[in-house]
Design a protein around this motif. Structure first.
Motif, PDB file in Angstrom:
ATOM      1  N   ASP A 160       0.846  -1.192   0.000  1.00  0.00           N
ATOM      2  CA  ASP A 160       0.000   0.000   0.000  1.00  0.00           C
ATOM      3  C   ASP A 160       0.884   1.246   0.000  1.00  0.00           C
ATOM      4  OD1 ASP A 160      -1.721   2.087   0.489  1.00  0.00           O
ATOM      5  OD2 ASP A 160      -2.582   1.243   2.326  1.00  0.00           O
ATOM      6  N   GLU A 161       0.861   1.995  -1.093  1.00  0.00           N
ATOM      7  CA  GLU A 161       1.748   3.154  -1.227  1.00  0.00           C
ATOM      8  C   GLU A 161       1.445   4.261  -0.223  1.00  0.00           C
ATOM      9  OE1 GLU A 161       2.999   4.424  -5.239  1.00  0.00           O
ATOM     10  OE2 GLU A 161       1.666   2.847  -5.990  1.00  0.00           O
ATOM     11  N   SER A 162       0.262   4.275   0.363  1.00  0.00           N
ATOM     12  CA  SER A 162      -0.042   5.310   1.357  1.00  0.00           C
ATOM     13  C   SER A 162       0.863   5.192   2.576  1.00  0.00           C
ATOM     14  CB  SER A 162      -1.513   5.230   1.787  1.00  0.00           C
ATOM     15  OG  SER A 162      -1.753   4.091   2.606  1.00  0.00           O
ATOM     16  N   LEU A 163       1.396   3.992   2.812  1.00  0.00           N
ATOM     17  CA  LEU A 163       2.262   3.777   3.969  1.00  0.00           C
ATOM     18  C   LEU A 163       3.674   4.304   3.747  1.00  0.00           C
ATOM     19  CD1 LEU A 163       1.136   0.179   5.016  1.00  0.00           C
ATOM     20  CD2 LEU A 163       0.432   2.370   6.004  1.00  0.00           C
ATOM     21  N   LEU A 164       3.953   4.781   2.543  1.00  0.00           N
ATOM     22  CA  LEU A 164       5.259   5.384   2.285  1.00  0.00           C
ATOM     23  C   LEU A 164       5.383   6.739   2.975  1.00  0.00           C
ATOM     24  CD1 LEU A 164       5.654   4.546  -1.518  1.00  0.00           C
ATOM     25  CD2 LEU A 164       6.725   3.389   0.420  1.00  0.00           C
ATOM     26  N   ASP A 165       4.253   7.334   3.309  1.00  0.00           N
ATOM     27  CA  ASP A 165       4.253   8.587   4.060  1.00  0.00           C
ATOM     28  C   ASP A 165       4.472   8.265   5.534  1.00  0.00           C
ATOM     29  OD1 ASP A 165       3.489  11.585   4.234  1.00  0.00           O
ATOM     30  OD2 ASP A 165       2.209  10.606   5.727  1.00  0.00           O
ATOM     31  N   LEU A 166       5.568   8.751   6.099  1.00  0.00           N
ATOM     32  CA  LEU A 166       5.936   8.358   7.460  1.00  0.00           C
ATOM     33  C   LEU A 166       4.937   8.843   8.501  1.00  0.00           C
ATOM     34  CD1 LEU A 166       9.837   8.728   7.436  1.00  0.00           C
ATOM     35  CD2 LEU A 166       8.443   6.682   7.101  1.00  0.00           C
ATOM     36  N   GLU A 167       4.252   9.953   8.243  1.00  0.00           N
ATOM     37  CA  GLU A 167       3.225  10.412   9.181  1.00  0.00           C
ATOM     38  C   GLU A 167       2.044   9.447   9.192  1.00  0.00           C
ATOM     39  OE1 GLU A 167       2.052  14.423   8.544  1.00  0.00           O
ATOM     40  OE2 GLU A 167       4.044  15.264   8.959  1.00  0.00           O
ATOM     41  N   THR A 168       1.647   9.001   8.006  1.00  0.00           N
ATOM     42  CA  THR A 168       0.573   8.005   7.915  1.00  0.00           C
ATOM     43  C   THR A 168       0.998   6.709   8.590  1.00  0.00           C
ATOM     44  OG1 THR A 168      -0.193   8.949   5.818  1.00  0.00           O
ATOM     45  CG2 THR A 168      -0.890   6.692   6.318  1.00  0.00           C
TER      46      THR A 168
ATOM     47  N   GLY B  73       0.618   2.891  12.976  1.00  0.00           N
ATOM     48  CA  GLY B  73       1.626   1.925  13.403  1.00  0.00           C
ATOM     49  C   GLY B  73       1.147   0.844  14.347  1.00  0.00           C
ATOM     50  N   LYS B  74       0.344   1.221  15.352  1.00  0.00           N
ATOM     51  CA  LYS B  74      -0.082   0.244  16.358  1.00  0.00           C
ATOM     52  C   LYS B  74      -0.980  -0.842  15.776  1.00  0.00           C
ATOM     53  CE  LYS B  74       0.240   3.267  20.408  1.00  0.00           C
ATOM     54  NZ  LYS B  74      -0.502   3.890  21.535  1.00  0.00           N
ATOM     55  N   ASP B  75      -1.649  -0.525  14.671  1.00  0.00           N
ATOM     56  CA  ASP B  75      -2.624  -1.468  14.112  1.00  0.00           C
ATOM     57  C   ASP B  75      -2.095  -2.267  12.929  1.00  0.00           C
ATOM     58  OD1 ASP B  75      -4.633  -0.557  15.909  1.00  0.00           O
ATOM     59  OD2 ASP B  75      -4.952   1.194  14.621  1.00  0.00           O
ATOM     60  N   LEU B  76      -0.924  -1.924  12.448  1.00  0.00           N
ATOM     61  CA  LEU B  76      -0.404  -2.583  11.253  1.00  0.00           C
ATOM     62  C   LEU B  76       0.121  -3.979  11.568  1.00  0.00           C
ATOM     63  CD1 LEU B  76       1.524   0.419   9.674  1.00  0.00           C
ATOM     64  CD2 LEU B  76      -0.650  -0.544   8.889  1.00  0.00           C
ATOM     65  N   ARG B  77      -0.151  -4.901  10.665  1.00  0.00           N
ATOM     66  CA  ARG B  77       0.375  -6.267  10.780  1.00  0.00           C
ATOM     67  C   ARG B  77       1.738  -6.304  10.080  1.00  0.00           C
ATOM     68  NH1 ARG B  77      -4.047  -9.026   7.376  1.00  0.00           N
ATOM     69  NH2 ARG B  77      -3.597  -7.081   6.264  1.00  0.00           N
TER      70      ARG B  77
ATOM     71  N   ASP C  81      -1.995  -9.809   0.956  1.00  0.00           N
ATOM     72  CA  ASP C  81      -2.657  -8.980   1.972  1.00  0.00           C
ATOM     73  C   ASP C  81      -2.821  -9.681   3.316  1.00  0.00           C
ATOM     74  OD1 ASP C  81      -2.992  -6.724   0.261  1.00  0.00           O
ATOM     75  OD2 ASP C  81      -4.684  -7.736  -0.699  1.00  0.00           O
ATOM     76  N   ARG C  82      -1.923 -10.608   3.611  1.00  0.00           N
ATOM     77  CA  ARG C  82      -1.949 -11.251   4.927  1.00  0.00           C
ATOM     78  C   ARG C  82      -1.230 -10.406   5.971  1.00  0.00           C
ATOM     79  NH1 ARG C  82       1.046 -15.813   4.687  1.00  0.00           N
ATOM     80  NH2 ARG C  82       1.588 -15.791   2.476  1.00  0.00           N
TER      81      ARG C  82
ATOM     82  N   GLY D  90       6.452  -5.340  -7.457  1.00  0.00           N
ATOM     83  CA  GLY D  90       5.497  -4.264  -7.234  1.00  0.00           C
ATOM     84  C   GLY D  90       5.395  -3.794  -5.798  1.00  0.00           C
ATOM     85  N   LEU D  91       6.386  -4.129  -4.973  1.00  0.00           N
ATOM     86  CA  LEU D  91       6.398  -3.702  -3.578  1.00  0.00           C
ATOM     87  C   LEU D  91       7.298  -2.476  -3.422  1.00  0.00           C
ATOM     88  CD1 LEU D  91       6.612  -7.271  -2.009  1.00  0.00           C
ATOM     89  CD2 LEU D  91       4.583  -5.811  -2.187  1.00  0.00           C
ATOM     90  N   HIS D  92       7.131  -1.765  -2.305  1.00  0.00           N
ATOM     91  CA  HIS D  92       7.767  -0.459  -2.154  1.00  0.00           C
ATOM     92  C   HIS D  92       8.562  -0.374  -0.849  1.00  0.00           C
ATOM     93  CE1 HIS D  92       4.967   0.638  -5.333  1.00  0.00           C
ATOM     94  NE2 HIS D  92       3.994   0.146  -4.581  1.00  0.00           N
ATOM     95  N   LYS D  93       9.704   0.300  -0.903  1.00  0.00           N
ATOM     96  CA  LYS D  93      10.534   0.485   0.292  1.00  0.00           C
ATOM     97  C   LYS D  93      10.036   1.668   1.103  1.00  0.00           C
ATOM     98  CE  LYS D  93      14.650   2.393   0.057  1.00  0.00           C
ATOM     99  NZ  LYS D  93      16.095   2.606  -0.209  1.00  0.00           N
ATOM    100  N   ILE D  94       9.770   1.414   2.381  1.00  0.00           N
ATOM    101  CA  ILE D  94       9.415   2.483   3.312  1.00  0.00           C
ATOM    102  C   ILE D  94      10.674   3.087   3.918  1.00  0.00           C
ATOM    103  CG2 ILE D  94       8.222   3.037   5.467  1.00  0.00           C
ATOM    104  CD1 ILE D  94       6.389   0.605   4.911  1.00  0.00           C
ATOM    105  N   LEU D  95      11.546   2.211   4.416  1.00  0.00           N
ATOM    106  CA  LEU D  95      12.745   2.682   5.107  1.00  0.00           C
ATOM    107  C   LEU D  95      13.799   1.589   5.117  1.00  0.00           C
ATOM    108  CD1 LEU D  95      13.912   5.050   6.874  1.00  0.00           C
ATOM    109  CD2 LEU D  95      13.072   3.787   8.872  1.00  0.00           C
TER     110      LEU D  95
END
Length: 286
Positions: free
Chosen positions: A89-97, A102-106, A145-146, A164-169
Motif C-alpha cells: 500500500d503506497e499510502s504507507l510510504l508517508d511516514l506520518e501516515t 503503526g499500532k494497528d499494522l500487521r 494482503d496477509r 510491485g512492492l515499495h521500500k518504506i525505510l
C-alpha cells in the motif's frame, strides 16, 4: 574431531563455508557435521545449545552469550546492508501516515531474535503487531494482503521492487545515521565448552575458508547454487558482495565496536539481558 556446524543456505554463508566443509583447505584434523537452517531456526538452536558452532543473529547472540563466544571470522557486518521495511500500500510510504497507523499494522518479521527485529524496535517501538515467518515468505504475504508491512532481509532486498512492492525505510541506514557504525547482522559463534585451542583453530579455519572464497570466487558455484532457492547467478553474487566483506575475514576493532554499541543500545532499551564482558574469540595478536 567432528564438530557440529550450523549455517543458512543463503549464498553468503555457503560462499564462506564451502572451502571449509569440502576440505579445499587444510582443516587441521577437524571434520564438520553440517546443519542447514534458516536464521531463526539457527537462533533457536543456539538458545538450546544444540550445536558446537553456528551462525546466528547478533540479537540472538546477546541471549546466548553465556553459552557461546563470537569468532573473529565469518560475520556479516557492513554499510548499506540493513533490513528493509516494505509495503504494498503506497499510502504507507508517508511516514506520518505510517506513524498514525503503526499500532494497528500487521508486520511480517523474519524472526523474534533477528537483528532486523531489534532494529525495527529502535525505529518504530510502537509497532508490536508482529507475525513471525520465514524470510522468503514475507513478499508473498504482502502481495496476498496477509500482512501490511514486511521486514525483509537477504536476497529479498533485490527482488521486492520487481514484484510491485515499495521500500518504506532502510533500517540499516537508520542505524548508520544514529551510530556512524557498520550494522552488525549475524556472526559465527562457538560453544564455550570447547577448549580455547579448538576455538582458535576454528576461527583460523573459517578465516582461511573466507580467504579461499575471495581468491577463488567461482570455486563453490555449484554448491552455492544448489542451496540458493533457484536464485539467478546475478542476484546470488549481489547477495554475496553485499554480505561478505573484510569484516567476514576479521571483525577488527571497528567491527567489535559496532557490536558493542548494538548491545549497549539494546541493554539500555531493555531488549536484551546484560551480556558477559568477554564476548569474543580472537587471536592474541588482535
Amino acid at each position: 574431531m567432528k564438530l557440529t556446524l550450523g549455517f543458512s543456505p543463503c549464498p553468503n554463508d555457503t560462499f564462506i563455508f564451502d572451502a571449509l566443509i569440502h576440505h579445499k583447505i587444510d582443516t587441521e584434523g577437524l571434520d564438520f557435521e553440517v546443519h542447514f537452517d534458516d536464521v531463526e531456526t539457527l537462533n533457536q538452536k543456539a538458545v538450546n545449545h544444540e550445536l558446537d558452532i553456528t551462525k546466528l543473529s547478533f540479537h540472538a547472540f546477546a541471549h546466548v552469550a553465556d553459552k557461546y563466544a563470537l569468532l573473529d571470522s565469518g560475520s556479516a557486518l557492513g554499510f548499506g546492508v540493513g533490513p528493509l521495511l516494505i509495503c504494498k500500500d503506497e499510502s504507507l510510504l508517508d511516514l506520518e501516515t505510517l506513524a498514525a497507523k503503526g499500532k494497528d499494522l500487521r508486520i511480517g518479521i523474519p524472526g523474534k531474535l533477528t537483528t532486523a527485529n531489534f532494529l525495527l524496535g529502535i525505529a518504530f517501538p510502537e509497532m508490536q503487531h508482529k507475525e513471525i515467518m520465514v524470510f522468503s515468505e514475507i513478499e508473498d504475504a504482502l502481495l496476498e494482503d496477509r500482512i501490511d508491512i514486511g521486514l525483509i532481509i537477504h536476497e529479498n532486498r533485490f527482488t521486492y521492487a520487481s514484484r510491485g512492492l515499495h521500500k518504506i525505510l532502510d533500517l540499516g541506514s537508520h542505524w548508520e545515521s544514529l551510530t556512524g557504525c557498520a550494522i552488525p547482522l549475524g556472526g559465527i559463534v562457538i560453544s564455550r565448552t570447547l577448549s580455547k585451542e579448538i576455538q582458535l583453530k576454528v576461527n583460523r579455519l573459517i578465516r582461511k575458508s573466507v580467504e579461499f572464497a575471495f581468491a577463488n570466487p567461482k570455486s563453490g558455484i555449484d554448491f552455492i547454487s544448489s542451496h540458493a532457492q533457484a536464485m539467478d547467478q546475478e542476484v546470488m553474487y549481489k547477495h554475496i558482495d553485499l554480505y561478505v566483506n573484510n569484516y567476514s575475514i576479521d571483525l577488527g576493532k571497528e567491527g567489535r565496536k559496532a557490536i558493542d554499541i548494538l548491545f549497549e543500545k539494546a541493554e539500555a532499551t531493555g531488549l536484551i539481558p546484560a551480556v558477559p564482558a568477554s564476548l569474543y574469540v580472537k587471536p592474541d595478536t588482535v
